[in-house]
Write an enzyme that holds these catalytic residues in place. Sequence first.
Site, PDB file in Angstrom:
ATOM      1  N   ASP A  98      -3.284  -5.746   0.019  1.00 38.33           N
ATOM      2  CA  ASP A  98      -3.751  -4.325   0.677  1.00 38.33           C
ATOM      3  C   ASP A  98      -3.388  -4.338   2.149  1.00 38.33           C
ATOM      4  O   ASP A  98      -3.330  -5.574   3.040  1.00 38.33           O
ATOM      5  CB  ASP A  98      -5.208  -4.475   0.674  1.00 38.33           C
ATOM      6  CG  ASP A  98      -5.983  -3.151   1.326  1.00 38.33           C
ATOM      7  OD1 ASP A  98      -5.312  -2.248   1.758  1.00 38.33           O
ATOM      8  OD2 ASP A  98      -7.343  -3.192   1.593  1.00 38.33           O
ATOM      9  N   SER A 130     -13.552   0.466   1.816  1.00 46.96           N
ATOM     10  CA  SER A 130     -12.690   1.325   2.630  1.00 46.96           C
ATOM     11  C   SER A 130     -13.166   1.947   3.647  1.00 46.96           C
ATOM     12  O   SER A 130     -13.821   1.346   4.592  1.00 46.96           O
ATOM     13  CB  SER A 130     -11.736   2.456   1.516  1.00 46.96           C
ATOM     14  OG  SER A 130     -10.605   2.812   2.136  1.00 46.96           O
ATOM     15  N   HIS A 170      -5.028  -1.956  -2.715  1.00 42.73           N
ATOM     16  CA  HIS A 170      -6.259  -1.247  -2.075  1.00 42.73           C
ATOM     17  C   HIS A 170      -6.999  -0.363  -3.501  1.00 42.73           C
ATOM     18  O   HIS A 170      -6.655   0.501  -3.731  1.00 42.73           O
ATOM     19  CB  HIS A 170      -5.980  -0.365  -0.985  1.00 42.73           C
ATOM     20  CG  HIS A 170      -7.134   0.135  -0.239  1.00 42.73           C
ATOM     21  ND1 HIS A 170      -7.788  -0.532   0.715  1.00 42.73           N
ATOM     22  CD2 HIS A 170      -7.876   1.518  -0.111  1.00 42.73           C
ATOM     23  CE1 HIS A 170      -8.837  -0.013   1.418  1.00 42.73           C
ATOM     24  NE2 HIS A 170      -8.683   1.155   0.799  1.00 42.73           N
TER      25      HIS A 170
END
Length: 331
Positions: A276, A170, A306
């Site tokens: 995502d 991320s 995610h």
Amino acid sequence: MSTQTIQSSSISDPFKRLQITLNPDGTLTRLNNFGRTPAKPESSDDSTAVLSRDIPINYSNKTWARIFLPKQALDHSSPSAEKLPVLVHFHGGGFILFSPDETTSHEFCSNMASELSVIVVSASYRLAPEHRLPAAYDDAMEALSWIKTSHDNWLENYADFSQIFLMGGSAGGNIAYHLGLRAAEQADSLSPLKIKGLILHQSFFGGVERTESEFRSINDPMFSPCDSDLMWELSLPIGVNRDHEYCNPTVAHGSTALEKIKRLGWRVFVTGCDGDHLIDRQIELVKMMKKKEIRVVSRFVEGGFHGFELADPSKAKALYVVLKNFIFSST
């Protein structure tokens, strides 16, 4: 749009979902409590396969790293023993949340060290908005320099400095990418560290214009584009938009440092999932790097969300297998 405007006008209330409150002085109160996991020292009698300990990097900035060492390395401590690759890892959290000792991050890095047979250095960085970008990139570069100059006995005895991989998930994937750009420009001065590749795991990138995957996930109750909007508003330098290079890596056809990455022969692994909303950004990055003839490998799976590999041990296990193949095919 100002942060205050976002906070008051957002229908989905990302402040509530992210469990943060913006204070009048521009700092955040972080209300989430995901738990901290203590490091396991070398003298630990714990039955786990990995030891870990915390090492300070910069006292003034309160940055530090948690090192994960597979116990198997201790069983092969003779001078002729094969040393282990080093994976320098950066956690996610949209630049505004979390740390290496969060339980999820600790367990993910510990399992990687065990499953991949690598040393993991999980480095902290200063969080936004108290410390806006490029503070996190500066801290990441400092962590890499610390590995180079450190006399930590775990690194000295068991780390193969010619096999360094930069990884993040991320926002940590964004940090690993930008650290890679900086490190490529300074590759000669980093000796004896030799970076072999980047691992970008569901990396956090963005841009001014919404992508198809962002529109598709606009009402995602777990992690929506609205949440990303707020994270970028809190973390980017004041006055820039999301087509700034920190956010959008494909702007102006990408950084000139990518040419250096190509010449150095680094390999890049990009992984994500179509559940995502960030996936289109990741695919765009892969396409750009391929056009520049960088050695990039991509793995995009169906479904998921995610952070799904941090939440599902079976999905994490599958990721570890692919990462191990990537790392050891790079040696």
